[in-house]
Design a protein around this motif. Structure first.
Motif, PDB file in Angstrom:
ATOM      1  N   UNK A  24     -22.514   3.347 -10.043  1.00  0.00           N
ATOM      2  CA  UNK A  24     -21.368   4.260  -9.969  1.00  0.00           C
ATOM      3  C   UNK A  24     -21.665   5.424 -10.900  1.00  0.00           C
ATOM      4  N   UNK A  25     -21.581   6.649 -10.384  1.00  0.00           N
ATOM      5  CA  UNK A  25     -21.970   7.797 -11.194  1.00  0.00           C
ATOM      6  C   UNK A  25     -21.249   9.044 -10.700  1.00  0.00           C
ATOM      7  N   UNK A  26     -21.316  10.078 -11.516  1.00  0.00           N
ATOM      8  CA  UNK A  26     -20.625  11.330 -11.215  1.00  0.00           C
ATOM      9  C   UNK A  26     -21.486  12.310 -10.430  1.00  0.00           C
ATOM     10  N   UNK A  27     -22.761  11.960 -10.199  1.00  0.00           N
ATOM     11  CA  UNK A  27     -23.632  12.880  -9.468  1.00  0.00           C
ATOM     12  C   UNK A  27     -24.780  12.124  -8.827  1.00  0.00           C
ATOM     13  N   UNK A  28     -25.157  12.585  -7.653  1.00  0.00           N
ATOM     14  CA  UNK A  28     -26.397  12.183  -7.008  1.00  0.00           C
ATOM     15  C   UNK A  28     -27.089  13.446  -6.510  1.00  0.00           C
ATOM     16  N   UNK A  29     -28.389  13.518  -6.714  1.00  0.00           N
ATOM     17  CA  UNK A  29     -29.130  14.666  -6.199  1.00  0.00           C
ATOM     18  C   UNK A  29     -29.027  14.761  -4.685  1.00  0.00           C
ATOM     19  N   UNK A  30     -28.638  13.648  -4.046  1.00  0.00           N
ATOM     20  CA  UNK A  30     -28.474  13.633  -2.588  1.00  0.00           C
ATOM     21  C   UNK A  30     -27.050  13.973  -2.164  1.00  0.00           C
ATOM     22  N   UNK A  31     -26.204  14.405  -3.104  1.00  0.00           N
ATOM     23  CA  UNK A  31     -24.822  14.769  -2.753  1.00  0.00           C
ATOM     24  C   UNK A  31     -24.837  15.817  -1.645  1.00  0.00           C
ATOM     25  N   UNK A  32     -24.062  15.560  -0.599  1.00  0.00           N
ATOM     26  CA  UNK A  32     -24.121  16.379   0.608  1.00  0.00           C
ATOM     27  C   UNK A  32     -23.085  17.496   0.555  1.00  0.00           C
ATOM     28  N   UNK A  33     -23.464  18.619  -0.066  1.00  0.00           N
ATOM     29  CA  UNK A  33     -22.619  19.808  -0.061  1.00  0.00           C
ATOM     30  C   UNK A  33     -23.517  21.033  -0.053  1.00  0.00           C
ATOM     31  N   UNK A  34     -22.996  22.144   0.448  1.00  0.00           N
ATOM     32  CA  UNK A  34     -23.788  23.369   0.498  1.00  0.00           C
ATOM     33  C   UNK A  34     -24.217  23.799  -0.896  1.00  0.00           C
ATOM     34  N   UNK A  35     -23.301  23.651  -1.868  1.00  0.00           N
ATOM     35  CA  UNK A  35     -23.618  24.089  -3.218  1.00  0.00           C
ATOM     36  C   UNK A  35     -24.734  23.237  -3.819  1.00  0.00           C
ATOM     37  N   UNK A  36     -24.676  21.930  -3.598  1.00  0.00           N
ATOM     38  CA  UNK A  36     -25.729  21.077  -4.153  1.00  0.00           C
ATOM     39  C   UNK A  36     -27.069  21.333  -3.469  1.00  0.00           C
ATOM     40  N   UNK A  37     -27.041  21.552  -2.158  1.00  0.00           N
ATOM     41  CA  UNK A  37     -28.288  21.862  -1.462  1.00  0.00           C
ATOM     42  C   UNK A  37     -28.909  23.139  -2.026  1.00  0.00           C
ATOM     43  N   UNK A  38     -28.074  24.149  -2.293  1.00  0.00           N
ATOM     44  CA  UNK A  38     -28.577  25.406  -2.846  1.00  0.00           C
ATOM     45  C   UNK A  38     -29.115  25.194  -4.265  1.00  0.00           C
ATOM     46  N   UNK A  39     -28.404  24.401  -5.061  1.00  0.00           N
ATOM     47  CA  UNK A  39     -28.820  24.141  -6.437  1.00  0.00           C
ATOM     48  C   UNK A  39     -30.156  23.408  -6.485  1.00  0.00           C
TER      49      UNK A  39
END
Length: 388
Positions: A272-287
């Motif tokens: 359980x965590x507050x972030x995954x590099x695989x988080x599926x959002x446009x902002x995360x993909x750009x980051x």
């Protein structure tokens, strides 16, 4: 080591502020983190994420140029951290402090931040009580209560009713142990044993044998990200806990920086965590794309997002208040923005970040790479530790 008195600090900082008034177009931010030693990856990832943020948003806002200055603690070293903070405040005349990976280091800065009225953005150190130690502390990382209570609740929902906790024996680890036990037992579960492990150890075989002897349904672990988490996760498999039917529960133990190295044995581990590099959002993909472009081979993880959002919060404070510390703190209260991790905000009561917590399972993406796949979301979780 020589320390200045409260009066000396107040007089010197006041002189620095007056001197800096003529150069109000430059805001200086000190970043204190390990850039050498076994935890050097933290400083590296902080700096890379900050540089990504500046590449995306520029180095100027509201007529101010923002300059980041980096200082190396070498690891858990509160005396060195305090000395570096003094140097940044007095010699460099910084307007903001930030970074701070470990709880003892963050606590060493509290008095200086308060006396000098310097907003200090903690990008990681995860013990709940830290933000109570200075009215000028803010946190863009997470706390162990914040991510551990959702893990305990999820485990109970899966029918897991017995567990052993195994945590690193320092502030965040004790927070994790207490958080898991509190939520797990409140929901009807039983903690059979509470193991505390030395912070410097990477030999977890004796502890894993102790877990096996207890024969719980699950083991909940917490260790600081880096080499210890890698060794602990491998030890779970190598000592036969998976084969014994003991479910692995954790928070950051499947950190992206070591996930590929863990290989197939990591498959199916739950955190359980507050972030995954695989988080599926446009902002995360750009980051993540910009991070990979600017720093080939780098991967995003909790350190990256903590620093990226720390920079976002500092930019907001500078935009509203410039170098005015008290006004900057007021500007931060309740501030909400979109992060690569999802929607976040600063809780005015705790000065800690409110954010989603994700239940994750190690899986493979379409390209065969190991990822922390999000399978459930607990929205807008505050720090749950300060109410205990």
């Amino acid at each position: 080591m020589t320390f200045i008195t409260k009066r000396q600090l107040a007089v010197t900082v006041a002189a620095c502020l007056l001197a800096g008034a003529a150069q109000a177009d430059t805001i200086r931010v000190g970043v204190i983190a390990p850039f050498s030693g076994p935890f050097a990856i933290w400083g590296q990832q902080f700096q890379q994420a900050i540089e990504v943020y500046q590449a995306e948003h520029g180095t100027e806002i509201a007529g101010h140029t923002i300059e980041f200055l980096y200082r190396d603690t070498g690891g858990v070293n509160p005396d060195q951290t305090r000395a570096l903070a003094q140097e940044l405040l007095i010699r460099e005349g910084v307007d903001y402090l930030s970074g701070l990976v470990f709880t003892p280091n963050a606590l060493a800065v509290a008095e200086l931040a308060t006396q000098s009225e310097t907003p200090t953005v903690i990008m990681n150190a995860a013990t709940s009580m830290i933000t109570t130690q200075s009215d000028y502390f803010l946190r863009t990382g997470f706390t162990l209560w914040q991510v551990t209570v959702p893990m305990a609740d999820w485990a109970l929902a899966q029918g897991i009713t017995t567990a052993v906790t195994a945590v690193t024996d320092y502030g965040p680890g004790i927070d994790a142990e207490n958080a898991f036990r509190s939520a797990f037992e409140a929901g009807g579960g039983t903690v059979l044993d509470a193991i505390r492990m030395p912070i410097q150890t990477t030999d977890f075989a004796p502890f894993m044998q102790r877990v096996r002897d207890e024969a719980p349904a699950a083991v909940f672990g917490f260790l600081p990200a880096g080499p210890p988490t890698y060794a602990f996760t491998r030890a779970y498999n190598e000592n036969g806990l998976r084969e014994a039917g003991i479910t692995f529960l954790g928070t950051g133990e499947t950190d992206e920086t070591t996930l590929e190295a863990l290989g197939e044995p990591a498959m199916g581990l739950h955190t359980a965590y507050h972030y995954s590099a695989a988080h599926d959002s446009e902002m995360n993909h750009a980051f993540t794309a910009r991070l990979a472009e600017m720093f080939p081979g780098s991967v995003a993880n909790l350190a990256s997002v903590g620093a990226y959002d720390g920079a976002a919060l500092i930019y907001h404070m500078v935009e509203v208040a410039g170098s005015d510390g008290p006004a900057a703190m007021q500007a931060a209260m309740g501030y909400a923005w979109e992060s690569p991790r999802g929607p976040v905000s600063i809780d005015p009561a705790t000065r800690h970040i409110t954010q989603n917590v994700y239940i994750r399972v190690v899986d493979r993406d379409a390209d065969g790479r190991l990822i922390n796949r999000e399978i459930d979301t607990i929205e807008a979780v505050p720090d749950l530790g300060l109410s205990q």
